[in-house]
Design a protein around this motif. Sequence first.
Motif, PDB file in Angstrom:
ATOM      1  N   ASP A   1       0.701  -1.257   0.119  1.00  9.38           N
ATOM      2  CA  ASP A   1      -0.031   0.085  -0.132  1.00  9.38           C
ATOM      3  C   ASP A   1       0.950   1.343   0.069  1.00  9.38           C
ATOM      4  O   ASP A   1       0.276   2.521  -0.024  1.00  9.38           O
ATOM      5  CB  ASP A   1      -0.908   0.031   1.254  1.00  9.38           C
ATOM      6  CG  ASP A   1      -1.731  -1.292   1.156  1.00  9.38           C
ATOM      7  OD1 ASP A   1      -2.324  -1.463  -0.009  1.00  9.38           O
ATOM      8  OD2 ASP A   1      -2.185  -1.545   2.310  1.00  9.38           O
ATOM      9  N   LEU A   2       2.138   1.202   0.080  1.00  9.61           N
ATOM     10  CA  LEU A   2       2.875   2.409   0.273  1.00  9.61           C
ATOM     11  C   LEU A   2       3.297   2.925  -0.969  1.00  9.61           C
ATOM     12  O   LEU A   2       3.828   2.082  -2.046  1.00  9.61           O
ATOM     13  CB  LEU A   2       4.468   1.876   1.006  1.00  9.61           C
ATOM     14  CG  LEU A   2       4.071   1.364   2.574  1.00  9.61           C
ATOM     15  CD1 LEU A   2       5.554   0.989   2.950  1.00  9.61           C
ATOM     16  CD2 LEU A   2       3.402   2.573   3.495  1.00  9.61           C
TER      17      LEU A   2
ATOM     18  N   ASN B   1       1.216   5.481   2.765  1.00 10.62           N
ATOM     19  CA  ASN B   1       0.220   4.900   2.374  1.00 10.62           C
ATOM     20  C   ASN B   1      -0.902   6.008   2.323  1.00 10.62           C
ATOM     21  O   ASN B   1      -1.470   6.634   3.324  1.00 10.62           O
ATOM     22  CB  ASN B   1      -0.316   3.873   3.161  1.00 10.62           C
ATOM     23  CG  ASN B   1      -1.744   3.437   2.572  1.00 10.62           C
ATOM     24  OD1 ASN B   1      -2.185   3.654   1.694  1.00 10.62           O
ATOM     25  ND2 ASN B   1      -2.387   2.488   3.517  1.00 10.62           N
ATOM     26  N   PRO B   2      -1.111   6.513   0.954  1.00  8.64           N
ATOM     27  CA  PRO B   2      -2.079   7.652   0.858  1.00  8.64           C
ATOM     28  C   PRO B   2      -3.635   7.221   1.266  1.00  8.64           C
ATOM     29  O   PRO B   2      -4.408   8.227   1.303  1.00  8.64           O
ATOM     30  CB  PRO B   2      -1.795   8.015  -0.436  1.00  8.64           C
ATOM     31  CG  PRO B   2      -1.520   6.938  -1.280  1.00  8.64           C
ATOM     32  CD  PRO B   2      -0.649   6.194  -0.226  1.00  8.64           C
TER      33      PRO B   2
ATOM     34  N   VAL C   1       0.837  16.500   6.885  1.00  7.59           N
ATOM     35  CA  VAL C   1       0.356  15.111   6.688  1.00  7.59           C
ATOM     36  C   VAL C   1       1.494  14.065   6.420  1.00  7.59           C
ATOM     37  O   VAL C   1       2.388  14.250   5.809  1.00  7.59           O
ATOM     38  CB  VAL C   1      -0.787  14.935   5.514  1.00  7.59           C
ATOM     39  CG1 VAL C   1      -1.351  13.635   5.426  1.00  7.59           C
ATOM     40  CG2 VAL C   1      -1.819  15.963   5.569  1.00  7.59           C
ATOM     41  N   GLN C   2       1.456  13.036   7.337  1.00  9.41           N
ATOM     42  CA  GLN C   2       2.330  12.044   7.239  1.00  9.41           C
ATOM     43  C   GLN C   2       2.074  10.562   6.717  1.00  9.41           C
ATOM     44  O   GLN C   2       2.684   9.847   6.135  1.00  9.41           O
ATOM     45  CB  GLN C   2       2.906  11.813   8.656  1.00  9.41           C
ATOM     46  CG  GLN C   2       3.638  13.105   9.421  1.00  9.41           C
ATOM     47  CD  GLN C   2       4.346  12.901  10.654  1.00  9.41           C
ATOM     48  OE1 GLN C   2       3.720  12.422  11.521  1.00  9.41           O
ATOM     49  NE2 GLN C   2       5.678  13.064  10.669  1.00  9.41           N
ATOM     50  N   ARG C   3       0.757  10.210   6.927  1.00  8.78           N
ATOM     51  CA  ARG C   3       0.281   9.056   6.318  1.00  8.78           C
ATOM     52  C   ARG C   3      -1.234   9.389   5.905  1.00  8.78           C
ATOM     53  O   ARG C   3      -1.961  10.268   6.462  1.00  8.78           O
ATOM     54  CB  ARG C   3       0.166   8.004   7.345  1.00  8.78           C
ATOM     55  CG  ARG C   3       1.662   7.625   7.856  1.00  8.78           C
ATOM     56  CD  ARG C   3       1.567   6.275   8.238  1.00  8.78           C
ATOM     57  NE  ARG C   3       0.947   6.109   9.861  1.00  8.78           N
ATOM     58  CZ  ARG C   3       1.013   4.969  10.323  1.00  8.78           C
ATOM     59  NH1 ARG C   3       1.275   3.952   9.622  1.00  8.78           N
ATOM     60  NH2 ARG C   3       0.414   4.697  11.357  1.00  8.78           N
ATOM     61  N   GLY C   4      -1.682   8.734   4.911  1.00  9.88           N
ATOM     62  CA  GLY C   4      -3.069   8.785   4.695  1.00  9.88           C
ATOM     63  C   GLY C   4      -3.594  10.081   3.751  1.00  9.88           C
ATOM     64  O   GLY C   4      -2.392  10.893   3.392  1.00  9.88           O
ATOM     65  N   THR C   5      -4.595  10.575   3.548  1.00  9.91           N
ATOM     66  CA  THR C   5      -5.189  11.751   2.814  1.00  9.91           C
ATOM     67  C   THR C   5      -6.134  12.440   3.847  1.00  9.91           C
ATOM     68  O   THR C   5      -7.109  11.665   4.185  1.00  9.91           O
ATOM     69  CB  THR C   5      -5.811  11.393   1.793  1.00  9.91           C
ATOM     70  OG1 THR C   5      -4.647  10.763   0.851  1.00  9.91           O
ATOM     71  CG2 THR C   5      -6.181  12.737   0.899  1.00  9.91           C
ATOM     72  N   LEU C   6      -5.748  13.683   4.185  1.00  9.38           N
ATOM     73  CA  LEU C   6      -6.812  14.302   4.742  1.00  9.38           C
ATOM     74  C   LEU C   6      -7.726  15.254   3.981  1.00  9.38           C
ATOM     75  O   LEU C   6      -7.392  15.803   3.095  1.00  9.38           O
ATOM     76  CB  LEU C   6      -5.732  15.388   5.690  1.00  9.38           C
ATOM     77  CG  LEU C   6      -6.653  16.530   6.601  1.00  9.38           C
ATOM     78  CD1 LEU C   6      -7.401  15.626   7.912  1.00  9.38           C
ATOM     79  CD2 LEU C   6      -5.687  17.402   7.255  1.00  9.38           C
TER      80      LEU C   6
ATOM     81  N   ALA D   1      -5.299  16.606   1.158  1.00  9.74           N
ATOM     82  CA  ALA D   1      -3.757  16.803   1.276  1.00  9.74           C
ATOM     83  C   ALA D   1      -3.392  15.392   1.598  1.00  9.74           C
ATOM     84  O   ALA D   1      -3.897  14.565   2.575  1.00  9.74           O
ATOM     85  CB  ALA D   1      -3.433  17.638   2.369  1.00  9.74           C
ATOM     86  N   GLY D   2      -2.324  14.905   0.595  1.00  7.96           N
ATOM     87  CA  GLY D   2      -1.745  13.483   0.983  1.00  7.96           C
ATOM     88  C   GLY D   2      -0.432  13.610   1.660  1.00  7.96           C
ATOM     89  O   GLY D   2      -0.195  14.628   2.371  1.00  7.96           O
ATOM     90  N   PRO D   3       0.235  12.551   1.776  1.00  9.32           N
ATOM     91  CA  PRO D   3       1.720  12.464   2.678  1.00  9.32           C
ATOM     92  C   PRO D   3       2.595  13.498   2.095  1.00  9.32           C
ATOM     93  O   PRO D   3       2.693  13.660   1.017  1.00  9.32           O
ATOM     94  CB  PRO D   3       1.975  11.127   2.326  1.00  9.32           C
ATOM     95  CG  PRO D   3       0.838  10.158   1.895  1.00  9.32           C
ATOM     96  CD  PRO D   3      -0.071  11.159   1.390  1.00  9.32           C
TER      97      PRO D   3
END
Length: 370
Positions: A74-75, A249-250, A275-280, A309-311
């Motif tokens: 997933d990365l 992983n976005p 943002v460090q992981r995922g999508t806000l 906003a993604g990683p």
Amino acid sequence: PDTITIQELANRMAERAVDVIKLLMQQGQMMKINDVIDADTAELIVAEMGHTPKRVSESDVEEGLVGQADRDEDLKPRAPVVTVMGHVDHGKTSLLDAIRKAKVVQGEAGGITQHIGAYQAQAPNGETITFIDTPGHAAFTSMRARGAKVTDIVILVVAADDGVMPQTIEAINHARAAGVPMIVAVNKIDKPDADPNRVRNDLLRYEVVTEAMGGDTQEVQVSALKHIGLDELLEAIQLQSEVLELKANPNRSAEGVLVEAQLDKGRGPVGTVLVQRGTLRVGDIVVAGAEWGKVRALINDKGENVKEAGPSTPVEVLGLNGTPEAGDLLAVVDSEARAREIADYRQRKRRERLQARGAGSRTTLEQMMS
Ligand code: GDP
Ligand code: MG
């Protein structure tokens, strides 16, 4: 171990604190309202007073909030996050400004980019680099102290006319302790008394061996003032980033760190989140430190409203109910109820810590022995 103040325990049972104190007294414990007791004692008291004890521990409340591992497949590659460090007056702010001016692609709105505490620049090969815009060891250490690993690469700025100075050494130690690779930016090479060789030799004494000295720490000669060497610096960052193989992983609920936070007169609490992981996304329910909120708007480093906003992306987050602290972690949660529960829990924890600190030597001794 979990502890609770007598006041807080009484509050949660909707009992009077004085009754709790009386009960403790009957059991031979002389306590005051702000004293803390351990979870086992609290449980006994709750039962004694005819309530059903339910332990809410850190792990219960915070479980699943952070730290879920992502599967390798997933990365996806992400931009490097860079912090600038070095001695005062060696040109940290100037360098960040120079890169911002020269290398930031202007937004639709054009004109001046916003100061949101972080920005993204473009390397000569077109790839993105995220810069944390708050040079300063204090920010770096306080974030690290809260367990937030914010930066992937440290740019160590050393003025070519001044050489290695106390805060240069401090920066080297910080980067080492954090396990973050350094790139040396020898700044002010436009000055007649610039002496890059002296910098290299100085650095050797602190076991920073630059490529010119046969080591593997990249070194770039720059002038923040004259915009010399900026492309080379960005290339060096890009190269270092490739070595690190940075990924995230976005496609998961977002987690990030507050780079900055303040109460804005017109807009309310505003936090800049990396943002460090995922999508806000706009509409997400988030917990940020001991605060929570529903994301009302996201604003990027160009001052544009964005939907997500993604990683490795820095964004301003609007819609928080209170102002978190720089270094706090942000995480998306499922529901408002959950967000409230976690934020309440953290605020309680914080109050208890403060009270415990103020409760005198007796408590301290108990804490030491528990
Ligand atoms: P900081 O304390 O590390 O953030 O340093 P600043 O960016 O505030 O710079 C300190 C001083 O050095 C300012 O007067 C800058 O104009 C000057 N300065 C920064 N970079 C350069 C440079 O490349 N060449 C020259 N000549 N001066 C510079
Ligand atoms: Mg500065």
